[in-house]
Motif scaffolding. Structure first.
Motif, short mmCIF file in Angstrom:
data_model
loop_
_atom_site.label_atom_id
_atom_site.label_comp_id
_atom_site.label_asym_id
_atom_site.label_seq_id
_atom_site.Cartn_x
_atom_site.Cartn_y
_atom_site.Cartn_z
N LEU A 37 -10.72 -12.64 -2.07
CA LEU A 37 -9.69 -11.64 -2.37
C LEU A 37 -10.26 -10.27 -1.99
O LEU A 37 -11.29 -9.87 -2.52
N LEU A 38 -9.58 -9.56 -1.09
CA LEU A 38 -9.98 -8.22 -0.70
C LEU A 38 -9.05 -7.20 -1.33
O LEU A 38 -7.83 -7.26 -1.13
N VAL A 39 -9.60 -6.30 -2.12
CA VAL A 39 -8.84 -5.19 -2.69
C VAL A 39 -9.37 -3.92 -2.05
O VAL A 39 -10.52 -3.53 -2.28
N ALA A 40 -8.56 -3.29 -1.22
CA ALA A 40 -9.00 -2.11 -0.49
C ALA A 40 -7.84 -1.16 -0.28
O ALA A 40 -6.68 -1.59 -0.19
N SER A 41 -8.15 0.12 -0.19
CA SER A 41 -7.12 1.15 -0.03
C SER A 41 -6.35 0.96 1.28
O SER A 41 -6.86 0.39 2.25
N THR A 42 -5.11 1.45 1.28
CA THR A 42 -4.33 1.46 2.51
C THR A 42 -5.07 2.26 3.58
O THR A 42 -5.60 3.32 3.30
N GLY A 43 -5.08 1.73 4.80
CA GLY A 43 -5.78 2.40 5.89
C GLY A 43 -7.23 1.97 6.03
O GLY A 43 -7.95 2.44 6.91
N ALA A 44 -7.67 1.03 5.15
CA ALA A 44 -9.07 0.58 5.19
C ALA A 44 -9.29 -0.56 6.18
O ALA A 44 -10.40 -1.09 6.26
N GLY A 45 -8.25 -0.96 6.90
CA GLY A 45 -8.41 -2.06 7.85
C GLY A 45 -8.42 -3.42 7.15
O GLY A 45 -9.17 -4.31 7.54
N LYS A 46 -7.57 -3.57 6.12
CA LYS A 46 -7.52 -4.84 5.38
C LYS A 46 -7.13 -6.00 6.28
O LYS A 46 -7.72 -7.08 6.21
N GLN A 210 -14.52 -5.68 -2.73
CA GLN A 210 -13.91 -4.38 -3.01
C GLN A 210 -14.14 -3.45 -1.82
O GLN A 210 -15.26 -3.31 -1.34
N GLY A 211 -13.07 -2.83 -1.34
CA GLY A 211 -13.19 -1.89 -0.23
C GLY A 211 -13.66 -0.52 -0.68
O GLY A 211 -13.64 -0.19 -1.87
N GLU A 212 -14.09 0.29 0.28
CA GLU A 212 -14.49 1.66 -0.04
C GLU A 212 -13.28 2.47 -0.46
O GLU A 212 -12.16 2.23 0.00
N LYS A 213 -13.50 3.42 -1.32
CA LYS A 213 -12.42 4.29 -1.77
C LYS A 213 -12.00 5.22 -0.64
O LYS A 213 -12.84 5.79 0.05
N GLY A 214 -10.72 5.40 -0.47
CA GLY A 214 -10.23 6.29 0.57
C GLY A 214 -10.05 7.71 0.07
O GLY A 214 -10.31 8.02 -1.10
N ALA A 215 -9.60 8.57 0.96
CA ALA A 215 -9.33 9.96 0.58
C ALA A 215 -8.18 10.00 -0.42
O ALA A 215 -7.24 9.21 -0.33
N ASP A 216 -8.25 10.89 -1.39
CA ASP A 216 -7.17 11.02 -2.38
C ASP A 216 -5.89 11.47 -1.69
O ASP A 216 -5.92 12.34 -0.81
N HIS A 345 -2.05 6.13 7.21
CA HIS A 345 -2.61 4.79 7.34
C HIS A 345 -4.05 4.83 7.85
O HIS A 345 -4.49 3.98 8.60
N ARG A 346 -4.78 5.88 7.45
CA ARG A 346 -6.20 5.98 7.80
C ARG A 346 -6.97 6.29 6.52
O ARG A 346 -6.58 7.16 5.74
N LEU A 347 -8.09 5.59 6.34
CA LEU A 347 -8.82 5.64 5.08
C LEU A 347 -9.38 7.02 4.79
O LEU A 347 -9.41 7.46 3.64
N ASP A 348 -9.83 7.72 5.83
CA ASP A 348 -10.56 8.96 5.61
C ASP A 348 -9.66 10.20 5.58
O ASP A 348 -10.16 11.32 5.44
N GLU A 349 -8.35 10.02 5.76
CA GLU A 349 -7.43 11.15 5.74
C GLU A 349 -6.46 11.02 4.58
O GLU A 349 -5.98 9.93 4.28
N SER A 350 -6.18 12.12 3.93
CA SER A 350 -5.23 12.10 2.81
C SER A 350 -3.83 11.77 3.31
O SER A 350 -3.38 12.30 4.33
#
Length: 802
Positions: A37-46, A210-216, A345-350
C-alpha cells in the motif's frame, strides 16, 4: 537506480529525473513479491511507483499474456493513465501493450482482449467483474502477476469495494502468486486499508510505503465584493470573481458538488466570459463523446477552464492546471485535498485552490476544511461487512464462468475481508436466493438461475441467464434515465426520468452547456433541438454530499471559541456576535434548540451539525411525533447544520421530540411506509440480479423497472418479510439513505446536552435555514436572486438588537 533495467534508468536520465525514494521502495517490495500500500501526496508519482515493478519485469522478461491489471474508480482516470503510460513506453522503445477496458470500450475490442489480452489492462471494478463471468477468464488470468488499485480510498469502504474485494479473491485463486498493490493520497486509516487489501485480511502481508511530504497547498477563501450571503449554496454571487481567477491562470478546474450546479455555474460563467475564453463542462451524465472531447481538450492545453463534478475528482493528471476552485462548501477535508491535488500535480510545487462558500455557515465550513488540510486531518474511513446483494451478483458471475462447489466458493469468498466473517447459513441463503428467488418466488422459472447437479456442483440453469447477467451486472444503480439526443441521433447525455416527466414540448433546459428545446419524448429518449431561449436548469435526485463529522466538529468549535472570530470577515463575526447577544452559541457538546414565532407560525430550529441526510430523516420523524402530540406541524427544512420545523402550535418542550425511542417507533414505521425502502429495494434487487435493467436487444424504461421491483417488493413484504433482499434493503435505507448512525448519536445525547432558548423572533443563526422554507423543491439556480433578497429581509429582523 541500480535495480532498474537500463531502458528505465536511461528514460529517467533523459528527463533529468531520478526515482523518488518511495518509488524505489515500491520496486523493492515488488522484487520481493510483497503486497504493498503506497500512501503519497498528489504529484508524488504514485501511478509510476505502482507500475515500476511491472515495467521492470516486462522489460527484463517480455512475455505473452496479461501481466498487470490496473483498477480505477473512474473511466476517465483509466484513459488518462493509459495516455501517461504510453508516453514513457514509447520513449523507452520497449514493446509493451497497454489498453483500457471500461463500459465505453467497443464490443469488438472487448472480444479481442479476452482472446489476446495486452500485457497491461486498465479497467474498473465493474468491468473486471464482467471479465470474470466468461469461461476463458480461468485461462486469461492464470498468469496474472499484479493488480494495482488506484485511488483505493474512493471505493474500498462501499459496495464497489465489496465487489472488488471478491474479484481479488477470485483472481488470487486463479493466480496464486499474484501481488496486490493499492495507491492513495488521502488515507486516514492505513492499517484498515492494508487489511482490506490483503488476502484473508492478513495485515502483515501488506507492506506500507509512505511517500515524501509535498509542498503545502496554497488555499484561499474567496470573499464577495459585498457581504457573505445569508442563504444559497451555489456561490454564483461570486461568478465575476471566479471568471477573474480563470482569466489570470493558465487552466482552472471549477469543481461543483452536483451535476445541476455544474450546469448552472457553466452558464453563469459564460455570461460574463467577455474574453470568450474556451470553457467546457464535464459530469457523469454527459455522453461519452462529450466527456472525451473535454478531457482531450484539457490534456492538449486547449481549455482555460473546465466546470466539473466528482467525475474528475480522482487522479487525472493535467499538468497545465494551475488553479482549482471549489464552488460551495467542500463537505470533507479528504475530498478537498483530493480536488486541490488536481492543480500543478507536482510534489514540490504548491497547489493553488480557491474556496467559494455559498453562505455564512458554508464560510465556517470552508475555514474548517482549510484548517483540517493544513493540519493533515483527514476524514475517517468506516469499514463495514460486505453487502449481500453484491455477493449474490459475484457468485452468479462465477457461475457464468464455470460450475462451482459451494464449500470451495464460501472459502474463496471469506478470503475477501468484507466477507471474512460470513456465516454458513447466510451464504446458503444467498445461494438459494440465486437458485430460486426465495420461498415466495420459487414457483416462477424466471428466478431459477442456478441448479445443483448430481455431481454436487452448482451450474447456471440455462444460457439465457448468462446473457442476462452480463447485460445487467454492475454496482452503480442510477435513477431511471432518459437519453437526451438530437433528432439526427447525436446523443448529448442523460437526465433523470423524473426531471423529464416535468417537461413538455416547447420547454427549454440547460444541459451539456447548451440551451435545449424539447421536441418530443419517445419511451427512453428525450428529443431536443438547440435553442437560444432562456432555460431552466436540470435537477437530479442523487444523494447529496453531507458535511463530514470531522468538519462538523470544527465548525462547532468555531462557534464556541471567540478567539477564532478575529480570522473571520466582519459580517460573519457580527453575525455570531449578535447571535450570542440575542440567543446563545452552543458549546461543542451542546444541542442548541431555538423556538420563536415568525410570519404567523411557530418555529423550532435545532443546530445539531449532523449533516443533511440525518436532518432530513429527523425532520420526517419529528413532524410525525408532533402530529401525534397535536402540535399541528406544517413542514420542515434542513441543511447540513440545522433542522427547522414549523407548525400552528408552539413547541414548549423540545426534549419530548428528541427522545431516543423515536428510532424504535416512528423510524421503523416511517421507513417501511415511505418510498425510501422501496427505493433501496429497487437498488438491491437490481444489484442482486432479481430484476433486470435490460433484455437482450432492448432496454427497459425506468418505469418498467420500478413497476417490476415494486410488484416484487409488495409480494415479499406480505409473504416473506425476512427475505434476503428485504434485509439488505433495510440495511441500505438505515445506513446510507437516512444516515442512522449520526441520527442515533444525536438522539442519544439530545436529552443531556439540549439548550432550549425561547425567543420572540427569528435569530441570526436561524436565517440560512429559515429562508429555505417554501423553496425546497425549487430547481437549483432558478430563484437565486429572489432568495437573496428575501434573506436580507429576514436577516434585518434577526440582527436587530432591540
Amino acid at each position: 537506480m541500480t535495480d532498474l533495467p537500463h531502458p528505465l534508468t536511461d528514460w529517467f536520465a533523459s528527463r533529468g529525473w531520478a526515482p523518488r525514494r518511495h518509488q524505489l521502495d515500491m520496486l523493492a517490495a515488488g522484487r520481493r513479491g510483497e503486497h504493498a500500500l503506497l500512501v503519497a501526496s498528489t504529484g508524488a508519482g504514485k501511478t509510476l511507483a505502482g507500475f515500476l515493478p511491472t515495467l521492470a519485469e516486462l522489460i527484463e522478461a517480455p512475455g505473452q499474456g496479461l501481466h498487470t491489471l490496473y483498477i480505477s474508480p473512474l473511466k476517465a482516470l483509466a484513459v488518462d493513465v493509459q495516455r501517461n503510460l504510453l508516453t514513457p513506453i514509447e520513449e523507452m522503445g520497449v514493446s509493451i501493450r497497454v489498453e483500457t477496458r471500461t463500459g465505453d470500450t467497443p464490443h469488438e475490442k472487448k472480444v479481442r482482449q479476452r482472446a489476446r489480452p495486452p500485457e497491461i489492462l486498465l479497467t474498473t471494478p465493474e468491468s473486471l467483474s464482467l471479465l470474470l463471468s466468461y469461461e476463458d477468464s480461468l485461462t486469461m488470468f492464470a498468469g496474472l502477476k499484479t493488480v494495482i488499485i488506484d485511488e483505493v480510498h474512493a471505493f474500498a469502504t462501499g459496495k464497489r469495494g465489496d465487489l472488488l474485494a471478491l474479484a481479488m479473491a477470485r483472481l488470487q485463486r486463479l493466480a496464486p502468486e499474484m501481488r496486490r498493490v493499492a495507491l492513495s493520497a488521502t488515507v486516514a486509516d492505513a492499517d484498515g486499508y492494508r487489511a482490506w487489501l490483503a488476502p484473508d485480511g492478513d495485515i502483515d502481508a501488506v507492506t506500507l510505503v509512505q511517500g515524501e511530504k509535498g509542498a503545502d497547498p496554497d488555499i484561499a477563501i474567496l470573499l464577495p465584493e459585498g457581504r457573505v450571503p445569508w442563504a444559497g449554496h451555489s456561490g454564483v454571487y461570486a461568478i465575476p470573481q471566479v471568471m477573474a481567477e480563470i482569466e489570470t491562470h493558465r487552466t482552472t478546474i471549477v469543481f461543483c458538488n452536483t451535476r445541476g450546479l455544474a450546469e448552472l455555474v457553466f452558464q453563469n460563467l459564460w455570461k460574463v466570459n467577455e474574453l470568450k475564453l474556451p470553457i467546457a463542462v464535464h459530469h457523469g451524465s454527459l455522453s461519452l463523446e462529450a466527456r472525451r472531447k473535454a478531457e482531450l481538450a484539457m490534456a492538449d492545453g486547449k481549455l482555460r477552464a473546465l466546470v466539473a463534478t466528482a467525475s474528475l475528482d480522482l487522479g487525472v493528471d493535467w499538468g497545465d492546471v494551475d488553479c482549482v476552485i471549489q464552488m460551495g462548501a467542500p463537505k470533507g477535508s479528504s475530498r478537498l485535498l483530493q480536488r486541490i491535488g488536481r492543480a500543478n500535480h507536482r510534489l514540490d510545487e504548491s497547489s493553488e485552490a480557491v474556496l467559494v462558500p455559498g453562505n455564512r455557515f458554508e464560510y465556517l465550513e470552508a475555514r474548517a476544511a482549510l484548517d483540517a488540510v493544513e493540519q493533515g486531518e483527514l476524514d475517517p474511513d468506516v469499514f463495514r461487512p460486505g453487502a449481500l446483494d453484491v455477493l449474490a451478483q459475484h457468485v452468479m458471475a462465477c457461475a457464468c464462468a464455470a460450475p462451482f462447489d459451494a464449500t470451495e466458493m464460501l472459502q474463496e469468498v471469506r478470503a475477501a475481508l468484507p466477507y471474512s466473517a460470513l456465516e454458513q447459513d447466510v451464504f446458503d441463503r444467498v445461494l438459494h436466493f440465486i437458485a430460486d428467488g426465495g420461498y415466495s418466488l420459487r414457483a416462477y422459472d424466471k428466478f431459477k438461475r442456478l441448479t445443483k447437479s448430481a455431481d454436487g456442483l452448482w451450474r447456471v440453469t440455462k444460457p439465457a441467464f448468462v446473457a442476462q447477467h452480463r447485460l445487467n451486472a454492475g454496482i452503480i444503480v442510477e435513477a431511471p434515465m432518459l437519453d437526451v439526443r438530437f433528432k439526427n441521433g447525436r446523443r448529448l447525455g442523460k437526465v433523470e426520468e423524473y426531471f423529464g416527466s416535468t417537461l413538455a414540448p416547447g420547454d427549454t433546459f440547460f444541459f451539456a452547456g447548451l440551451s435545449l428545446e424539447v421536441e418530443r419524448i419517445e419511451q427512453t429518449d428525450l428529443i431536443v433541438r438547440a435553442s437560444s431561449k432562456q432555460a431552466r436548469y436540470v435537477s437530479y435526485m442523487g444523494a447529496r454530499l453531507a458535511i463530514t463529522s470531522t468538519l462538523a466538529d470544527r465548525v462547532r468549535a468555531f462557534l464556541a471559541d471567540r478567539g477564532q472570530w478575529a480570522r473571520f470577515p466582519d459580517d460573519v463575526r457580527e453575525w455570531l456576535e449578535v447571535q450570542a447577544r440575542r440567543s446563545a452559541l452552543p458549546s461543542p457538546t451542546q444541542l442548541l434548540v431555538e423556538t420563536f414565532p415568525h410570519e404567523g407560525k411557530h418555529h423550532m430550529v435545532a443546530y445539531s451539525f449532523e449533516g443533511w441526510n440525518a436532518h432530513q430523516s429527523l425532520g420526517m420523524l419529528i413532524t410525525r411525533r408532533m402530529e401525534a402530540m397535536g402540535l399541528k406541524p406544517l413542514g420542515f427544512v434542513a441543511n447540513d447544520y440545522a433542522l427547522a420545523v414549523y407548525g400552528l402550535e408552539k413547541i414548549t418542550d423540545p426534549a419530548a421530540l428528541f427522545s431516543p425511542d423515536i428510532l424504535e417507533h416512528e423510524f421503523v414505521d416511517w421507513v417501511q411506509q415511505s418510498a425510501l425502502l422501496k427505493r433501496a429495494f429497487r437498488e438491491v434487487a437490481i444489484i442482486g440480479g432479481l430484476v433486470e435493467r435490460q433484455h437482450p436487444g432492448k432496454k427497459k424504461s425506468g418505469r418498467q423497472v420500478t413497476f417490476s421491483t415494486d410488484l416484487i417488493y409488495d409480494v415479499l413484504r406480505k409473504y416473506e418479510p425476512d427475505h434476503l433482499l428485504l434485509k439488505a434493503a433495510w440495511a441500505d435505507a438505515r445506513a446510507r439513505m437516512t444516515d442512522v448512525g449520526r441520527l442515533a448519536h444525536l438522539l442519544d445525547t439530545a436529552a443531556d446536552t439540549m439548550l432550549h432558548i425561547d425567543l420572540d423572533r427569528v435569530s441570526p443563526m436561524a436565517v440560512p435555514v429559515l429562508i429555505m422554507i417554501g423553496r425546497e423543491r425549487v430547481p437549483e439556480g432558478t430563484a437565486e436572486d429572489a432568495l437573496l433578497i428575501e434573506a436580507e429581509g429576514i436577516a434585518a429582523e434577526a440582527m436587530r438588537l432591540d
